[in-house]
Scaffold this motif. Structure first.
Motif, PDB file in Angstrom:
ATOM      1  N   UNK A  39       0.833  -1.206   0.000  1.00  0.00           N
ATOM      2  CA  UNK A  39       0.000   0.000   0.000  1.00  0.00           C
ATOM      3  C   UNK A  39       0.865   1.252   0.000  1.00  0.00           C
ATOM      4  N   UNK A  40       1.894   1.253   0.822  1.00  0.00           N
ATOM      5  CA  UNK A  40       2.782   2.412   0.901  1.00  0.00           C
ATOM      6  C   UNK A  40       3.469   2.669  -0.432  1.00  0.00           C
ATOM      7  N   UNK A  41       3.970   1.603  -1.043  1.00  0.00           N
ATOM      8  CA  UNK A  41       4.655   1.762  -2.327  1.00  0.00           C
ATOM      9  C   UNK A  41       3.679   2.195  -3.421  1.00  0.00           C
ATOM     10  N   UNK A  42       2.460   1.679  -3.368  1.00  0.00           N
ATOM     11  CA  UNK A  42       1.440   2.072  -4.349  1.00  0.00           C
ATOM     12  C   UNK A  42       1.131   3.566  -4.223  1.00  0.00           C
ATOM     13  N   UNK A  43       0.969   4.027  -3.001  1.00  0.00           N
ATOM     14  CA  UNK A  43       0.683   5.444  -2.768  1.00  0.00           C
ATOM     15  C   UNK A  43       1.837   6.314  -3.274  1.00  0.00           C
ATOM     16  N   UNK A  44       3.060   5.885  -2.991  1.00  0.00           N
ATOM     17  CA  UNK A  44       4.221   6.629  -3.475  1.00  0.00           C
ATOM     18  C   UNK A  44       4.276   6.627  -5.006  1.00  0.00           C
ATOM     19  N   UNK A  45       4.003   5.466  -5.594  1.00  0.00           N
ATOM     20  CA  UNK A  45       4.069   5.366  -7.047  1.00  0.00           C
ATOM     21  C   UNK A  45       3.010   6.241  -7.722  1.00  0.00           C
ATOM     22  N   UNK A  46       1.814   6.264  -7.176  1.00  0.00           N
ATOM     23  CA  UNK A  46       0.763   7.112  -7.739  1.00  0.00           C
ATOM     24  C   UNK A  46       1.161   8.586  -7.682  1.00  0.00           C
ATOM     25  N   UNK A  47       1.703   9.002  -6.554  1.00  0.00           N
ATOM     26  CA  UNK A  47       2.151  10.395  -6.423  1.00  0.00           C
ATOM     27  C   UNK A  47       3.292  10.684  -7.396  1.00  0.00           C
ATOM     28  N   UNK A  48       4.188   9.729  -7.548  1.00  0.00           N
ATOM     29  CA  UNK A  48       5.326   9.879  -8.470  1.00  0.00           C
ATOM     30  C   UNK A  48       4.825  10.037  -9.900  1.00  0.00           C
ATOM     31  N   UNK A  49       3.892   9.200 -10.305  1.00  0.00           N
ATOM     32  CA  UNK A  49       3.371   9.246 -11.672  1.00  0.00           C
ATOM     33  C   UNK A  49       2.621  10.547 -11.958  1.00  0.00           C
ATOM     34  N   UNK A  50       1.962  11.103 -10.947  1.00  0.00           N
ATOM     35  CA  UNK A  50       1.218  12.355 -11.106  1.00  0.00           C
ATOM     36  C   UNK A  50       2.112  13.587 -10.917  1.00  0.00           C
ATOM     37  N   UNK A  51       3.381  13.340 -10.578  1.00  0.00           N
ATOM     38  CA  UNK A  51       4.309  14.423 -10.224  1.00  0.00           C
ATOM     39  C   UNK A  51       3.730  15.265  -9.084  1.00  0.00           C
ATOM     40  N   UNK A  53       4.458  16.242  -5.993  1.00  0.00           N
ATOM     41  CA  UNK A  53       5.651  16.333  -5.150  1.00  0.00           C
ATOM     42  C   UNK A  53       5.294  16.440  -3.673  1.00  0.00           C
ATOM     43  N   UNK A  54       4.228  17.160  -3.362  1.00  0.00           N
ATOM     44  CA  UNK A  54       3.842  17.346  -1.961  1.00  0.00           C
ATOM     45  C   UNK A  54       3.442  16.012  -1.328  1.00  0.00           C
ATOM     46  N   UNK A  55       2.555  15.275  -1.996  1.00  0.00           N
ATOM     47  CA  UNK A  55       2.125  13.979  -1.462  1.00  0.00           C
ATOM     48  C   UNK A  55       3.295  13.010  -1.390  1.00  0.00           C
ATOM     49  N   UNK A  56       4.128  13.019  -2.406  1.00  0.00           N
ATOM     50  CA  UNK A  56       5.293  12.134  -2.432  1.00  0.00           C
ATOM     51  C   UNK A  56       6.225  12.438  -1.260  1.00  0.00           C
ATOM     52  N   UNK A  57       6.486  13.708  -1.021  1.00  0.00           N
ATOM     53  CA  UNK A  57       7.359  14.093   0.097  1.00  0.00           C
ATOM     54  C   UNK A  57       6.705  13.765   1.435  1.00  0.00           C
ATOM     55  N   UNK A  58       5.410  14.030   1.558  1.00  0.00           N
ATOM     56  CA  UNK A  58       4.715  13.773   2.822  1.00  0.00           C
ATOM     57  C   UNK A  58       4.668  12.280   3.140  1.00  0.00           C
ATOM     58  N   UNK A  77      17.520   5.268   5.042  1.00  0.00           N
ATOM     59  CA  UNK A  77      18.389   6.111   4.221  1.00  0.00           C
ATOM     60  C   UNK A  77      17.789   6.335   2.832  1.00  0.00           C
ATOM     61  N   UNK A  78      17.271   5.278   2.238  1.00  0.00           N
ATOM     62  CA  UNK A  78      16.666   5.372   0.913  1.00  0.00           C
ATOM     63  C   UNK A  78      15.442   6.273   0.953  1.00  0.00           C
ATOM     64  N   UNK A  79      14.624   6.144   1.996  1.00  0.00           N
ATOM     65  CA  UNK A  79      13.412   6.946   2.119  1.00  0.00           C
ATOM     66  C   UNK A  79      13.754   8.419   2.346  1.00  0.00           C
ATOM     67  N   UNK A  80      14.805   8.684   3.116  1.00  0.00           N
ATOM     68  CA  UNK A  80      15.271  10.062   3.295  1.00  0.00           C
ATOM     69  C   UNK A  80      15.665  10.668   1.949  1.00  0.00           C
ATOM     70  N   UNK A  81      16.362   9.890   1.138  1.00  0.00           N
ATOM     71  CA  UNK A  81      16.778  10.363  -0.183  1.00  0.00           C
ATOM     72  C   UNK A  81      15.578  10.594  -1.092  1.00  0.00           C
ATOM     73  N   UNK A  82      14.579   9.722  -1.010  1.00  0.00           N
ATOM     74  CA  UNK A  82      13.366   9.884  -1.802  1.00  0.00           C
ATOM     75  C   UNK A  82      12.622  11.156  -1.387  1.00  0.00           C
ATOM     76  N   UNK A  83      12.510  11.372  -0.098  1.00  0.00           N
ATOM     77  CA  UNK A  83      11.835  12.581   0.392  1.00  0.00           C
ATOM     78  C   UNK A  83      12.559  13.831  -0.101  1.00  0.00           C
ATOM     79  N   UNK A  84      13.862  13.834   0.000  1.00  0.00           N
ATOM     80  CA  UNK A  84      14.667  14.981  -0.450  1.00  0.00           C
ATOM     81  C   UNK A  84      14.470  15.225  -1.942  1.00  0.00           C
ATOM     82  N   UNK A  85      14.506  14.175  -2.739  1.00  0.00           N
ATOM     83  CA  UNK A  85      14.324  14.308  -4.187  1.00  0.00           C
ATOM     84  C   UNK A  85      12.933  14.846  -4.513  1.00  0.00           C
ATOM     85  N   UNK A  86      11.918  14.412  -3.762  1.00  0.00           N
ATOM     86  CA  UNK A  86      10.557  14.915  -3.981  1.00  0.00           C
ATOM     87  C   UNK A  86      10.471  16.396  -3.636  1.00  0.00           C
TER      88      UNK A  86
END
Length: 120
Positions: A39-51, A53-58, A77-86
């Motif tokens: 579920x978490x990855x799906x939510x992240x992927x949907x936000x990523x595909x829609x660009x 950025x706010x939802x992806x970072x949150x 560490x990976x999640x911190x990097x993902x948040x920063x990139x978002x």
């Protein structure tokens, strides 16, 4: 339960300290987190595909908190990097860190499956 194999992904000593040295509780919470990871990855992927950025970072920040509390250091560490990139609205970095997060969850699931097999 032998948690040595999990040391690759988790600071087991830190996690156990937070849980009163209860290995069964650690295993149970990790299993629950991994059950929800789809579920978490799906939510992240949907936000990523829609660009989005706010939802992806949150959501990255939310996931980061869970991983920090369980001392899942590699995924943290990976999640911190993902948040920063978002937050920087960097789609190529988001894609790279998202893929790494997917692989990290799969790796941890494999390690946990090995632990579960040892219990039965």
């Amino acid at each position: 339960m032998n948690l040595e194999m999990l040391q690759v992904e988790i600071n087991v000593d830190e996690a156990l300290e937070r849980l009163g040295q209860n290995e069964d509780l650690l295993f149970e919470i990790l299993e629950e987190m991994l059950d929800r990871s789809g579920e978490d990855l799906e939510r992240l992927e949907q936000a990523k595909e829609k660009l989005d950025w706010t939802t992806l970072a949150q959501h990255s920040h939310f996931l980061k908190g869970i991983l920090a509390n369980l001392a899942v250091v590699h995924l943290l560490s990976t999640t911190e990097s993902l948040e920063k990139a978002a937050r920087e609205k960097n789609p190529s970095q988001v894609e790279q860190h998202f893929k790494a997060l997917q692989l990290g969850f799969e790796r941890l699931k494999g390690l946990m499956k090995g632990q579960g097999d040892q219990l039965h």
